[in-house]
Enzyme design. Structure first.
Site, PDB file in Angstrom:
ATOM      1  N   GLU A 179     -58.175 113.003 -25.959  1.00  0.00           N
ATOM      2  CA  GLU A 179     -56.885 113.116 -26.650  1.00  0.00           C
ATOM      3  C   GLU A 179     -56.486 114.552 -26.956  1.00  0.00           C
ATOM      4  O   GLU A 179     -55.304 114.896 -26.902  1.00  0.00           O
ATOM      5  CB  GLU A 179     -56.887 112.283 -27.927  1.00  0.00           C
ATOM      6  CG  GLU A 179     -56.730 110.778 -27.695  1.00  0.00           C
ATOM      7  CD  GLU A 179     -57.985 110.100 -27.209  1.00  0.00           C
ATOM      8  OE1 GLU A 179     -59.062 110.738 -27.187  1.00  0.00           O
ATOM      9  OE2 GLU A 179     -57.905 108.918 -26.857  1.00  0.00           O
ATOM     10  N   HIS A 204     -58.061 100.833 -35.924  1.00  0.00           N
ATOM     11  CA  HIS A 204     -56.993 100.561 -34.950  1.00  0.00           C
ATOM     12  C   HIS A 204     -55.756  99.941 -35.601  1.00  0.00           C
ATOM     13  O   HIS A 204     -54.957  99.301 -34.917  1.00  0.00           O
ATOM     14  CB  HIS A 204     -57.491  99.601 -33.863  1.00  0.00           C
ATOM     15  CG  HIS A 204     -58.248 100.247 -32.762  1.00  0.00           C
ATOM     16  ND1 HIS A 204     -59.437 100.893 -32.953  1.00  0.00           N
ATOM     17  CD2 HIS A 204     -57.986 100.362 -31.432  1.00  0.00           C
ATOM     18  CE1 HIS A 204     -59.889 101.353 -31.800  1.00  0.00           C
ATOM     19  NE2 HIS A 204     -59.030 101.053 -30.861  1.00  0.00           N
TER      20      HIS A 204
HETATM   21  C1  LIG Z   1     -60.639 108.129 -29.236  1.00  0.00           C
HETATM   22  C2  LIG Z   1     -60.285 106.866 -28.535  1.00  0.00           C
HETATM   23  N1  LIG Z   1     -59.485 106.913 -27.442  1.00  0.00           N
HETATM   24  C3  LIG Z   1     -59.137 105.794 -26.790  1.00  0.00           C
HETATM   25  C4  LIG Z   1     -59.575 104.566 -27.225  1.00  0.00           C
HETATM   26  C5  LIG Z   1     -59.128 103.279 -26.539  1.00  0.00           C
HETATM   27  N2  LIG Z   1     -60.258 102.745 -25.763  1.00  0.00           N
HETATM   28  C6  LIG Z   1     -61.104 101.838 -26.271  1.00  0.00           C
HETATM   29  S1  LIG Z   1     -62.339 101.478 -25.207  1.00  0.00           S
HETATM   30  C7  LIG Z   1     -61.728 102.538 -24.049  1.00  0.00           C
HETATM   31  C8  LIG Z   1     -62.434 102.691 -22.739  1.00  0.00           C
HETATM   32  C9  LIG Z   1     -63.838 103.170 -22.935  1.00  0.00           C
HETATM   33  O1  LIG Z   1     -64.448 103.270 -21.689  1.00  0.00           O
HETATM   34  P1  LIG Z   1     -66.015 103.492 -21.618  1.00  0.00           P
HETATM   35  O2  LIG Z   1     -66.378 104.645 -22.498  1.00  0.00           O
HETATM   36  O3  LIG Z   1     -66.385 103.588 -20.188  1.00  0.00           O
HETATM   37  O4  LIG Z   1     -66.653 102.212 -22.289  1.00  0.00           O
HETATM   38  P2  LIG Z   1     -66.551 100.711 -21.754  1.00  0.00           P
HETATM   39  O5  LIG Z   1     -65.293 100.125 -22.296  1.00  0.00           O
HETATM   40  O6  LIG Z   1     -66.576 100.761 -20.272  1.00  0.00           O
HETATM   41  O7  LIG Z   1     -67.773 100.043 -22.329  1.00  0.00           O
HETATM   42  C10 LIG Z   1     -60.583 103.159 -24.497  1.00  0.00           C
HETATM   43  C11 LIG Z   1     -59.793 104.143 -23.730  1.00  0.00           C
HETATM   44  C12 LIG Z   1     -60.407 104.546 -28.378  1.00  0.00           C
HETATM   45  N3  LIG Z   1     -60.844 103.382 -28.892  1.00  0.00           N
HETATM   46  N4  LIG Z   1     -60.749 105.699 -28.988  1.00  0.00           N
END
Ligand SMILES: Cc1ncc(C[n+]2csc(CCOP(=O)(O)OP(=O)(O)O)c2C)c(N)n1
Ligand SMILES: Cc1ncc(C[n+]2csc(CCOP(=O)(O)OP(=O)(O)O)c2C)c(N)n1
Ligand SMILES: [Mg+2]
Ligand SMILES: [Mg+2]
Lengths: 336, 323, 336, 323
Positions: free
Chosen positions: C71, C140
């Protein structure tokens, strides 16, 4: 009692608490200083404002931890260490840097207890230097505490003098909740009577450094000494005021404010922050909803303008609320 | 696998199977309705959580992610308490205040699932400052996804851990996706491990669908941390059997991808084959566990559904210790 | 005019502005989606709330940019691109994530013009989803806009309906200053009449969806439809209210609020945020200092409690101010 | 150095010398008082700013740091306007509102000094999105110190630049210290370049006290960016001749360190020796420039001291374009 500067009072509180409790640690950028330097001297800084000076000599580098410039990691590590049983005092060099670590303060440390059903505690203290007055410009002069006062789960401390600095920092370190401790950089050299030894001031109990009849002035941080000047300057006009120094803005001692208002009926709130969503409008809003009956006239808000902090001396002087503007507001409140 | 006793193998399988059934069942219950919020399922990645946590005990801490059920179960959180939490019940692990993305149990050394991607690693690094000072050879670990590996907080945490030589392990789970975006797009480097190695710590990669490969790689890193050798990173390639959250249409995935992974990359299947082929466990041993786990999950869902919601008065409790 | 959802109205505004001005770009996590996926489909998401759906098909991946989860880099890149002549619309998926990018919003984008003596402009729009109501938990579901309303240099937009969503987003994109645009995630599916084609609503002009005599209700975002319900429910008791929807909280249309107050003398402010340093206390404070004479009784503040947002349905329902609490406050204001 | 014309050499020397004298003079004036705030001097690092910016023109953007005077001068900011800004005058480059840590001049492609460590790289990455879209082969560069290289925002910016293959260069200036802390302590990796390389971009190191070494290394990276080859990182080892800010007692430095560096690592001395040895310029050419520069600095200080402060009414102007 002995005469100490605000800086010395804070330093003394850290020494006393670290001696008292081995779980207290200090971490941050240059809290000791000199690591990796060519002189071999540690404690080359003792914090850029000297508040943590000398700690590493007595407590060593496992309890006085210099860090890279990584505020999210500093505050996050403090929160994690607190959750794991320590009482960390993390230094955020300037309050303005909350921008690069806010998440760890407000979504992590502040919310652990609630999100986890009361089962985790986070006794983290974040010490940080705030405020204008030294021509440090827009990114090194902000007050910031209104933003964090808005965050449930945090306790917000804003000491205005040396004695409170010591007494409130000791309480902050012993508190089981995350505390953000705002030190005004223009106050570090200000001297005052400081109780020796164990001196802890409870949170949520405001102080009243001036008492009077015509107006209630609520002022925060550096605005307290400025308000004392303003009030004293009105004495010869026969005007006297209650001056309320909340000391902690979360929790906020509304009782004392309301009590004083019942007596004076007039309110001036002084806050170094810009006006919107400031402590000034916050306190005014609380009063207008909970103590409206005591008000005999409009509340006067004395704040910085809705602008960043300017650099040039003349501009910064015009920016920061000073004794004259405060006195003016008191006069308007009393006459108006 | 030699290093592992029969009991240890049974324990590991039980934990992996518990995670799998917990998630498979949640997937159904969520679609039926009755579970609030949105939920990220860990099914497919069980070998990572269990293979890592097999080296940890309650005195060691982990920091988890939004996809935290597996980490919680692997670290020893109470399954029924978790289920009740996910249903938002008064007697959930967090009194219904946290939910799926905020399950923690500090008594089990579980510092919390975390709905902020990248929120956990700094916490695990801090916990390692504590465990080292408390001086009992305790360690910490953080779990981060392929997407989370791009978050600045994670990079800062790695550098700080290296600078302070802390007893912590950075576990990266590459399940191929960050929400709807492929890891190959969002991770600019060749892989996560090489980028971590650049920070000045040992980093290795292993197959996250092979429990034993995870166990060995994690073991090396955790042993190093316990022995004062400082932090390490381990990257595990794995896969999620469901969408990013329950309800995700998964348009970004090839039609047959999940079916193919369930067929070829199922860590439970692999485990079963390996332990039977190696004559370490019999199929009956595992079948018996399957039975018990299914009952446990049925039981936990039944209890959760039967349990009462929180008292609305609790909306303002637990904000502070005192205020 | 045609009936559209809040989401569709936002999407339409983006299409129209990107067609009108080639310097408008969109960037953020999954604003298209599918990059690096195995299906080969782009636009697999179109933003996790679908607001940017379809843009990549028409404008391509040089103007619709999927990013890693970074971000600070997203917002900082938006600010840098804006300083270099583009009009970026950066998506911060959830407003709660301000914690990992605040610096780029409040110390960088917001301060460029002032710090640099008016010579740099930063026409950046940050779109973000806020608010409770979907059981997404403490990290959230926050409103966040009070924190950013406190920041001089930012303009803060909080649309409460589909027509305003479109008209205000178009104005935001055309504005030469950084704008943070708060979309309430519980409103995305809410339908309403939306003007077709070019429809831009000026900032700082409040709307008045209800007019009456007994009380002035100022409500923000999702609290506007809730307040309409509350007000309508009081009609049969012969109570009528002015309902002021500021639409932009910075700048804030105080004129309309003051005007209404002169007529009604009673004020209720409704804000989904926790009480401290909220928009509720801010507006109350401004009124108590600038329009005190119009007040015939205490200001009523209807806010969330001083607590994080809880997960369980029953708790979240108790947390978010609803029509009943608003109606109750209006009654107290009118009777009291 | 062959590549450089005589004019280019004279231009480079003039810029380096201007920075040096600007800073040496500020050091004196600040100690006399009369200059508000606190000021970070760039003296000692001139070859980096000038060697990099020699490849850039006004259409290219740079993002700078708290130690930005050198970057500003190298990028073409008006020296007198800068001096007036540092004195806080109404006719300073930023009307006296910014000061030493906030000098910008977008017309010169200077996106601003930045008092937030790590604040600049994301901005330069964003500017590169713009220059690429505007499609004129323009590039951007960010300057970051050894201490700033540990900031999460910088890591995020590097990964984003790699993912989007943007025309930007990450310039790292290792002057040995982050305030009072040595780079060897705070940078956990072997060096900054290897850590940057781990992000998946070309990274090289060069001697930051040798203008020609900087010029060559920066040239390779900037050419790559212009030609669509994506981002690069370049690390320059250099040294600061003064404290972190004017007034810093520098207890962290060995007594003779600065003197030794001024003796052995002075980029201006080195340049003079190299161009004379290579028969590219005569000592007189350089002496003439020295003269002119000293006059320019005298002039700028005199004008700055004579100039009026801002009108206090301006405290509330320039917050918005309209509000
Ligand atoms: C700081 C932040 N940015 C964006 C999000 C929205 N978000 C939640 S899970 C996710 C994807 C995470 O991907 P990864 O780290 O590969 O974990 P996975 O979901 O594959 O277990 C996103 C973008 C968040 N919760 N927190
Ligand atoms: C986010 C942030 N953290 C801390 C600081 C305080 N600070 C200003 S300069 C500095 C040291 C920077 O070191 P380096 O990046 O090596 O640059 P140098 O000063 O050596 O030029 C620090 C810690 C800051 N301005 N911003
Ligand atoms: Mg993933
Ligand atoms: Mg440095």
């Amino acid at each position: 009692m002995s005469i100490k500067s605000y800086r010395e009072a804070l330093n003394e509180a850290l020494f006393e608490e670290m001696r008292r409790d081995p779980s207290v640690i200090v971490l941050g950028e240059d809290v000791s200083g000199g690591a990796g330097g060519t002189s071999g001297t540690r404690d080359a800084a003792g914090g850029i404002f000297g508040v943590t000076k000398g700690l590493i000599g007595e407590f060593g580098d496992e309890r006085v931890i210099d860090t890279p410039i990584s505020e999210s990691a500093i505050i996050g590590a403090g929160a994690g260490a607190a959750a794991a049983g320590l009482r960390p005092v993390a230094e955020l060099m300037f309050a303005d840097f909350v921008g690069v670590c806010l998440d760890q303060i407000y979504n992590q440390a502040a919310k652990f207890r609630y999100m986890f059903g009361g089962k985790m505690q986070c006794p983290l203290v974040i010490r940080t230097a705030m405020g204008a007055g030294m021509n440090m410009g827009a990114q090194h002069s902000q007050t910031i505490y209104p933003m964090l006062t808005a965050v449930p789960g945090l306790k917000i401390v804003v000491p205005s003098n040396a004695a409170d600095a010591k007494g409130l920092l000791k309480t902050a370190i012993r508190d089981d909740d995350p505390v953000v401790f705002f030190e005004h950089k223009a106050l570090y050299n200000k001297k005052g009577e400081v109780p020796d030894g164990d001196h802890a001031i409870p949170f949520g109990e405001a102080d009243m450094p001036r008492e009077g009849d015509d107006c209630t002035v609520v002022a925060i941080g550096r605005m307290v000494p400025f308000s004392e000047k303003a009030i004293d300057s009105l004495a010869d006009q026969g005007i006297s005021c209650d001056l309320v120094d909340p000391r902690t803005v979360s929790p906020l001692d509304t009782d004392l404010i309301f009590e004083s208002l019942e007596h004076t009926g007039r309110l001036v709130v002084v806050d170094e922050s810009p006006p919107r969503c400031s402590l000034a409008s916050d306190i005014a809003g609380i009063v207008a909803s909970e103590a409206f009956g005591s008000l005999r006239g409009p509340i006067r808000l004395v704040t910085a303008p809705h602008a960043p902090v300017p650099f040039a001396r003349e501009l910064e002087r015009a920016y920061v609320p000073g004794p004259d503007r405060i006195a003016q507001a008191i006069l308007e409140a009393v006459k108006g | 696998m030699t290093e592992l006793s029969r009991d240890a193998l049974l324990h590991a399988y039980r934990r992996m199977k518990t995670i799998r059934e917990f998630e498979e069942r949640l997937n159904l219950e969520i679609q039926k309705g009755g579970i609030p919020g949105f939920t990220h399922l860990y099914a497919g990645q069980e070998a990572v959580a269990v293979g890592v946590c097999a080296h940890l005990d309650a005195g060691d801490y982990i920091a988890s992610t939004h996809r935290g059920h597996g980490h919680c179960i692997a670290k020893g959180c109470d399954v029924t308490g978790m289920m009740k939490e996910i249903y938002g019940r008064h007697d959930g692990l967090c009194k219904g205040k946290g939910g799926s993305m905020h399950i923690a149990d500090v008594d089990q050394g579980m510092l919390g699932a975390n709905a902020i991607v990248g929120g956990g690693p700094p916490l695990a690094v801090g916990a390692a400052i504590a465990t080292r000072l408390q001086g009992e050879g305790r360690v910490t670990a953080s779990f981060t996804g392929d997407g989370g590996s791009n978050q600045g907080t994670v990079f800062e945490a790695m550098n700080l851990a290296v600078v302070l030589k802390l007893p912590t392990v950075f576990v990266f789970e590459d399940n191929g996706y960050s929400e709807h975006t492929g890891a190959g797009y969002a991770v600019g480097s060749d892989d996560i491990a090489s980028r971590a190695a650049g920070f000045g710590m040992p980093a290795e990669k292993a197959d996250g669908c092979d429990f034993f490969a995870v166990y060995e790689a994690a073991g090396r890193a955790i042993r190093r941390a316990r022995e004062g050798g400082g932090p390490s990173a381990v990257e595990f390639s794995t896969t999620r059997f469901f969408g990013h959250f329950v309800g995700d249409p998964q348009n970004y995935r090839a039609k047959d991808e999940v079916a193919h992974h369930r067929e070829t990359r199922d860590c439970l299947k692999n485990f079963r084959e390996q332990v039977i082929a190696g004559n370490r466990l019999a199929g009956d041993d595992l079948d018996a566990i399957d039975e018990e786990v299914l009952q446990l999950i049925d039981q936990s869902v039944a209890e959760a559904q039967a349990s009462a919601p929180p008292d609305v008065g609790d909306v303002i409790t637990d904000v502070y210790s005192h205020y």
